[in-house]
Design an enzyme around this catalytic site. Structure first.
Site, mmCIF file in Angstrom:
data_model
loop_
_atom_site.group_PDB
_atom_site.id
_atom_site.type_symbol
_atom_site.label_atom_id
_atom_site.label_comp_id
_atom_site.label_asym_id
_atom_site.label_seq_id
_atom_site.Cartn_x
_atom_site.Cartn_y
_atom_site.Cartn_z
ATOM 1 N N HIS A 162 -18.399 -2.483 44.903
ATOM 2 C CA HIS A 162 -19.736 -2.303 44.616
ATOM 3 C C HIS A 162 -20.612 -1.590 46.143
ATOM 4 C CE1 HIS A 162 -20.341 -6.273 42.913
ATOM 5 N NE2 HIS A 162 -19.772 -6.551 43.910
ATOM 6 N N MET A 285 -16.756 -17.114 29.644
ATOM 7 C CA MET A 285 -16.058 -17.224 30.798
ATOM 8 C C MET A 285 -16.664 -18.456 31.902
ATOM 9 S SD MET A 285 -16.969 -13.354 31.853
ATOM 10 C CE MET A 285 -16.360 -13.425 33.322
HETATM 11 S S1 PPS Z 1 -20.691 -9.843 41.930
HETATM 12 O O1 PPS Z 1 -20.751 -11.379 42.484
HETATM 13 O O2 PPS Z 1 -22.223 -9.194 42.796
HETATM 14 O O3 PPS Z 1 -19.492 -10.246 41.279
HETATM 15 O O4 PPS Z 1 -21.943 -10.356 40.604
HETATM 16 P P1 PPS Z 1 -21.579 -9.954 39.217
HETATM 17 O O5 PPS Z 1 -20.783 -10.176 38.618
HETATM 18 O O6 PPS Z 1 -22.116 -8.419 39.542
HETATM 19 O O7 PPS Z 1 -22.889 -10.639 38.549
HETATM 20 C C1 PPS Z 1 -23.287 -12.200 38.101
HETATM 21 C C2 PPS Z 1 -23.567 -12.045 37.396
HETATM 22 O O8 PPS Z 1 -23.486 -11.983 36.012
HETATM 23 C C3 PPS Z 1 -23.815 -13.372 35.256
HETATM 24 N N1 PPS Z 1 -22.335 -12.538 34.198
HETATM 25 C C4 PPS Z 1 -22.212 -13.297 33.026
HETATM 26 N N2 PPS Z 1 -23.815 -12.529 32.102
HETATM 27 C C5 PPS Z 1 -23.408 -12.371 30.532
HETATM 28 N N3 PPS Z 1 -22.094 -12.416 30.262
HETATM 29 C C6 PPS Z 1 -21.062 -12.832 30.793
HETATM 30 N N4 PPS Z 1 -19.791 -13.116 30.903
HETATM 31 C C7 PPS Z 1 -21.293 -13.098 32.515
HETATM 32 N N5 PPS Z 1 -20.623 -13.277 33.070
HETATM 33 C C8 PPS Z 1 -21.255 -13.367 34.137
HETATM 34 C C9 PPS Z 1 -23.554 -13.929 36.046
HETATM 35 O O9 PPS Z 1 -24.245 -15.260 35.470
HETATM 36 C C10 PPS Z 1 -24.541 -13.313 37.046
HETATM 37 O O10 PPS Z 1 -26.079 -13.676 36.633
HETATM 38 P P2 PPS Z 1 -27.217 -14.383 36.798
HETATM 39 O O11 PPS Z 1 -27.968 -14.033 36.259
HETATM 40 O O12 PPS Z 1 -27.529 -15.144 38.105
HETATM 41 O O13 PPS Z 1 -27.005 -15.988 35.703
#
Ligand code: PPS
Length: 345
Positions: A162, A285
């Site tokens: 990050h 996932m």
């Molecule tokens: S972190 O902790 O900063 O690494 O989090 P990060 O992975 O960047 O972000 C988490 C959000 O991504 C969503 N997510 C996904 N969206 C779509 N498809 C897949 N496969 C997927 N995997 C993780 C996750 O649900 C978090 O978003 P929100 O809006 O909170 O659901």
């Protein structure tokens, strides 16, 4: 804190007792306080300064892929995509069940071990350290578990961070490939708010409005948001930079995977790309989400609003913003995005 300047040229400025006390009303902070790195203003636990030069001088290889994001922009999704494309396109890799923290280590993670909540609850990076010790018995914990995991992880290494470009090795784009994921900052704010409540490290108890204001005010870990995006956006046409929007992946994942396939030179077949789509879908996932560790996460928050894989949608921000807050954020986004020349969907 002894360091005043980092190899990256940043000046280390300790956050005042008054600032720490104000922020700590809504969340847990760090045993050794926090610092801003000037002139960019990056906000990190003070312990970051123990690892900053090591990260800045980290020896990258031409086979490395560095995945860079502002938090909650869809990092984990892209991490699993990259690892699966480069290590497991036939879905037979024996290590596929291991945590992404091990398969694709986060180079800046060591600084978080100083979180008061984790120290109080006895969260240790013991498993990760054992993993490291199995390959390299002479490693020392104080030299950084995650920085060293990054060193020894099998090629092609997929290194998550990050951190912004200005704190990473200056030759990064001449040496390695960088994938940058950006997401609509409104959805980032909501996702981050949930994460700050869910993760005991932060144990956030304030309102969404306070949280959003802190984000816009650059008073949250890993802030400021805009310079982070700007530094990557400025390099978007560099042959070793692949800039992706979360929203584009949601709209047409296969088309985004084909672009990645070209960028990485992975030469995956259509069947392998289909495997990646299936294996990294939100539902797949989420179904593999590990039994949540109650020391690390808050189970009440998980029950009420979902776990790490919360919703994975676009536009959930609409359910969180009051009209006044929405107006304030719109103004913040419009001003900054137009200055950079980027537009979010
Ligand atoms: S972190 O902790 O900063 O690494 O989090 P990060 O992975 O960047 O972000 C988490 C959000 O991504 C969503 N997510 C996904 N969206 C779509 N498809 C897949 N496969 C997927 N995997 C993780 C996750 O649900 C978090 O978003 P929100 O809006 O909170 O659901």
């Amino acid at each position: 804190m002894n360091k005043k300047h980092l190899c990256s040229g940043h000046e280390v400025v300790a956050m005042s007792e008054e600032w720490l006390a104000r922020i700590e009303k809504d969340q847990k902070l760090y045993t050794h306080g926090m610092v801003r790195l000037m002139p960019d203003g990056w906000l990190y636990p003070t312990t970051f300064t123990n690892f900053a030069d090591k990260i800045y001088n980290f020896k990258l290889k031409s086979s490395d892929v560095v995945l860079m994001t502002a938090p909650k922009s869809g990092t984990t999704w892209m991490q699993e995509i990259l690892w699966t494309m480069l290590h497991n396109p036939d879905l037979i890799h024996p290590d596929a069940h291991k945590s992404l923290l091990i398969r694709s280590p986060q180079i800046d993670f060591d600084m978080l071990q100083d979180g008061k909540a984790w120290v109080e609850k006895g969260v240790s990076m013991g498993d990760m350290f054992e993993e490291l010790r199995q390959t390299c018995p002479d490693k020392k914990r104080e030299d950084g578990v995650f920085v060293q995991l990054c060193e020894v992880t099998p090629d092609p290494r997929i290194i998550k961070t990050h951190l912004p470009l200005s704190l990473l090795p200056p030759d990064i784009l001449d040496t390695a490939k960088v994938v940058y994921v950006a997401r609509n900052p409104r959805d980032v704010t909501v996702s981050m708010y949930h994460h700050f409540q869910h993760l005991n490290l932060h144990s956030y108890t304030g309102t969404f409005e306070n949280f959003a204001k802190s984000f816009m005010n650059n008073d949250l870990l890993y802030c400021p948001y805009w310079p982070h995006v700007k530094m990557a956006w400025e390099k978007k046409d560099h042959p070793n930079m692949h800039f992706v929007f979360y929203e584009d992946k949601k709209a047409d994942i296969m088309s985004e995977l084909r672009k990645l396939n070209d960028f990485l030179g992975a030469n995956l077949t259509q069947q392998q790309l289909d495997n990646v789509v299936h294996h990294t879908s939100f539902s797949s996932m989420k179904s593999r989400e590990r039994e949540a560790d109650d020391i690390v996460f808050n189970k009440d928050v998980r029950k009420s609003s979902g776990g790490f894989f919360r919703k994975g949608t676009i536009g959930d921000w609409r359910t969180h913003f009051s009209p006044e807050l929405e107006q304030e954020m719109n103004h913040w986004i419009e001003t900054n995005a137009s200055e950079i020349g980027i537009s979010f969907k």
